[in-house]
Every structure is written in structure tokens, then in C-alpha cells.
Design a protein around this motif. Sequence first.
Motif, mmCIF file in Angstrom:
data_model
loop_
_atom_site.group_PDB
_atom_site.id
_atom_site.type_symbol
_atom_site.label_atom_id
_atom_site.label_comp_id
_atom_site.label_asym_id
_atom_site.label_seq_id
_atom_site.Cartn_x
_atom_site.Cartn_y
_atom_site.Cartn_z
ATOM 1 N N ARG A 1 85.401 18.662 22.229
ATOM 2 C CA ARG A 1 85.854 17.672 21.252
ATOM 3 C C ARG A 1 84.903 16.477 21.199
ATOM 4 O O ARG A 1 84.574 15.983 20.130
ATOM 5 C CB ARG A 1 87.275 17.206 21.573
ATOM 6 C CG ARG A 1 88.346 18.246 21.268
ATOM 7 C CD ARG A 1 89.751 17.699 21.408
ATOM 8 N NE ARG A 1 90.096 17.443 22.799
ATOM 9 C CZ ARG A 1 90.252 16.254 23.330
ATOM 10 N NH1 ARG A 1 90.079 15.163 22.595
ATOM 11 N NH2 ARG A 1 90.578 16.108 24.600
ATOM 12 N N ARG A 2 84.477 16.031 22.383
ATOM 13 C CA ARG A 2 83.572 14.883 22.450
ATOM 14 C C ARG A 2 82.249 15.193 21.748
ATOM 15 O O ARG A 2 81.737 14.392 20.969
ATOM 16 C CB ARG A 2 83.323 14.508 23.908
ATOM 17 C CG ARG A 2 82.563 13.203 24.097
ATOM 18 C CD ARG A 2 82.336 12.914 25.568
ATOM 19 N NE ARG A 2 83.584 12.883 26.311
ATOM 20 C CZ ARG A 2 83.914 13.760 27.264
ATOM 21 N NH1 ARG A 2 83.084 14.730 27.576
ATOM 22 N NH2 ARG A 2 85.057 13.643 27.895
ATOM 23 N N GLY B 1 87.976 8.175 16.243
ATOM 24 C CA GLY B 1 88.389 9.539 16.545
ATOM 25 C C GLY B 1 89.885 9.666 16.348
ATOM 26 O O GLY B 1 90.669 9.249 17.205
ATOM 27 N N ALA C 1 87.885 18.772 26.338
ATOM 28 C CA ALA C 1 87.416 17.401 26.147
ATOM 29 C C ALA C 1 85.928 17.366 25.832
ATOM 30 O O ALA C 1 85.481 16.618 24.951
ATOM 31 C CB ALA C 1 87.712 16.575 27.395
ATOM 32 N N ASN C 2 85.161 18.187 26.537
ATOM 33 C CA ASN C 2 83.718 18.226 26.295
ATOM 34 C C ASN C 2 83.396 18.738 24.892
ATOM 35 O O ASN C 2 82.508 18.201 24.212
ATOM 36 C CB ASN C 2 83.028 19.110 27.336
ATOM 37 C CG ASN C 2 82.966 18.463 28.709
ATOM 38 O OD1 ASN C 2 82.998 17.236 28.812
ATOM 39 N ND2 ASN C 2 82.890 19.269 29.749
ATOM 40 N N ASN D 1 81.021 13.280 18.317
ATOM 41 C CA ASN D 1 79.781 12.501 18.331
ATOM 42 C C ASN D 1 78.762 13.040 17.332
ATOM 43 O O ASN D 1 78.112 12.270 16.612
ATOM 44 C CB ASN D 1 79.180 12.495 19.736
ATOM 45 C CG ASN D 1 80.024 11.725 20.738
ATOM 46 O OD1 ASN D 1 80.918 10.971 20.341
ATOM 47 N ND2 ASN D 1 79.765 11.907 22.010
ATOM 48 N N LEU E 1 87.409 5.107 20.440
ATOM 49 C CA LEU E 1 88.396 6.009 21.028
ATOM 50 C C LEU E 1 89.652 5.236 21.406
ATOM 51 O O LEU E 1 89.593 4.051 21.728
ATOM 52 C CB LEU E 1 87.807 6.695 22.266
ATOM 53 C CG LEU E 1 86.509 7.481 22.038
ATOM 54 C CD1 LEU E 1 85.986 8.048 23.357
ATOM 55 C CD2 LEU E 1 86.712 8.603 21.025
ATOM 56 N N LEU F 1 79.984 4.467 22.445
ATOM 57 C CA LEU F 1 81.425 4.699 22.473
ATOM 58 C C LEU F 1 82.116 3.393 22.848
ATOM 59 O O LEU F 1 81.728 2.736 23.810
ATOM 60 C CB LEU F 1 81.786 5.768 23.504
ATOM 61 C CG LEU F 1 81.178 7.163 23.346
ATOM 62 C CD1 LEU F 1 81.755 8.101 24.401
ATOM 63 C CD2 LEU F 1 81.411 7.716 21.962
#
Length: 239
Positions: free
Chosen positions: A108-109, A27, A105-106, A113, A126, A163
Motif C-alpha cells: 500500500r505504501r 492517503g 502495508a509495504n 507513494n 497519513l 511523508l
Amino acid sequence: MQKLLSKMRQAINDFDLIQDGDKIAVGLSGGKDSLTLLHLLNSYKNFSPQKFELIAITLNPGEVDNSPLHTLCEELNVPFYEIQTEIKKIVFDIRKEKNPCSLCANLRRGALNDNAEKLGCNKVALGHHKDDALETLMLSMFYEGRINCFSPKTIMDKNNLTLIRPMVYITEESIKNITKKYNYPVIKNPCPADGKTKREDIKILIKDLNNKIPNLKKNLFGCLNNSDQLFIWDKNLIK
């Protein structure tokens, strides 16, 4: 570089982060942490006992010039994918979040993914480091009333992804030094909330406490690796 590679190799071995045949997506935000992670993993490939593939994925939240990252990945011979998103628009214009970090953050995550899986990856790397772990532990204790931190390895059943955080033994200071030494092309964080978060407050607090209490950071990090001596007030066991 060799010292950081040694620390990363130790984490990879301790937590079994990489296996033969892995296809790992880094990432790549363009910050110092992700740039260092990309360089370290790309160098580690040269002597790793495990054979693995490496790609880089950058999520553009909107109107960010990531051309230096294109150039860098071309020089490193790492396949690069820039994904255009509307994360900035959703968080700040549509939702108008007063505390935007969690939603951002959610989003982007999820985007990282999903795209890693579409590109055939089985792992996402990460750039969280040792100081991130300490800050997360204290944020959890102070603001959530629980002892918790991210894991060096997390299996995501939803995406069939794992991850990994190979830099958990590396300090932020080391990352700053190597970024300056090798002149990594850091992209300025476009987030309006950058530097104005609870995490930044905790970072300052830890620095202050570390100056007053000998070995504070060392002992805090030791807590995360000392499951044998974990004791909390379990009412059922105490009864």
C-alpha cells in the motif's frame, strides 16, 4: 472541530510539516482516521499561512465500493483519484500470508507513494494519530527489542516525497467523536485480519494499563518528545 484543528496546527508548526507551494496527497483509506485528516486539512487550508494544494488518493485492494468517497471529495472540492490494485489477491490468495500486515502495508505504501509522485505531489499525508504513536512505540519495545516509532515527518529520497502525519497530537477518541458527530462516510475495512493483530492486542493492553497507572498514556507520549533525557545502555559511552 476547532480543538482538533488547533492540535493539528500545533503539530504542523512543531515539526514544520507544510510549506508554501506544497501539493499534498491525503492517503484516503475510507477509515475514520483518514476521513478526519482530509476534513481537517481541507479546513486548515482556509486559514493556513502556507498556501498548498490538496488531493485525495484511495487504493482499492479489490472489490471495494468507494463511491461514498467520490461523493465526499466532490462536496469538499478536493480532486479524488481511486487506484485499482490487486493487493488483497497478492497478500491472501497468492502469498497466503499468515501474518499479512507487514506485506500489505509495504504494498500500500509503495502504491500510494508512486501514484502521489505521478500526480505531481511532493508530500503524502497519513492519518496516524497520538494513540497510533503509543502503540507503535510499545510494539517496537515488546516485539523488536528497540525503542522506535514513526516520525511526524519522513523524507523519502526514493520518491522525492515527504511523508507527514499532521494528527500526531490528536487522540483516537477525539477522532471517533468527530466522525460520529459529522457522520463521515466510513468504509468498512475489508481486510480479513482486521481486529486480529498484535496492534489490537497492544491497544487493549494500553487501555488496561492506563486504567491502573495514572497518566500512563500522557507519560508514554512524553517519552517520544523528551530526547534531552533519553538514556540507554551505550556500552562504548559507559566504558
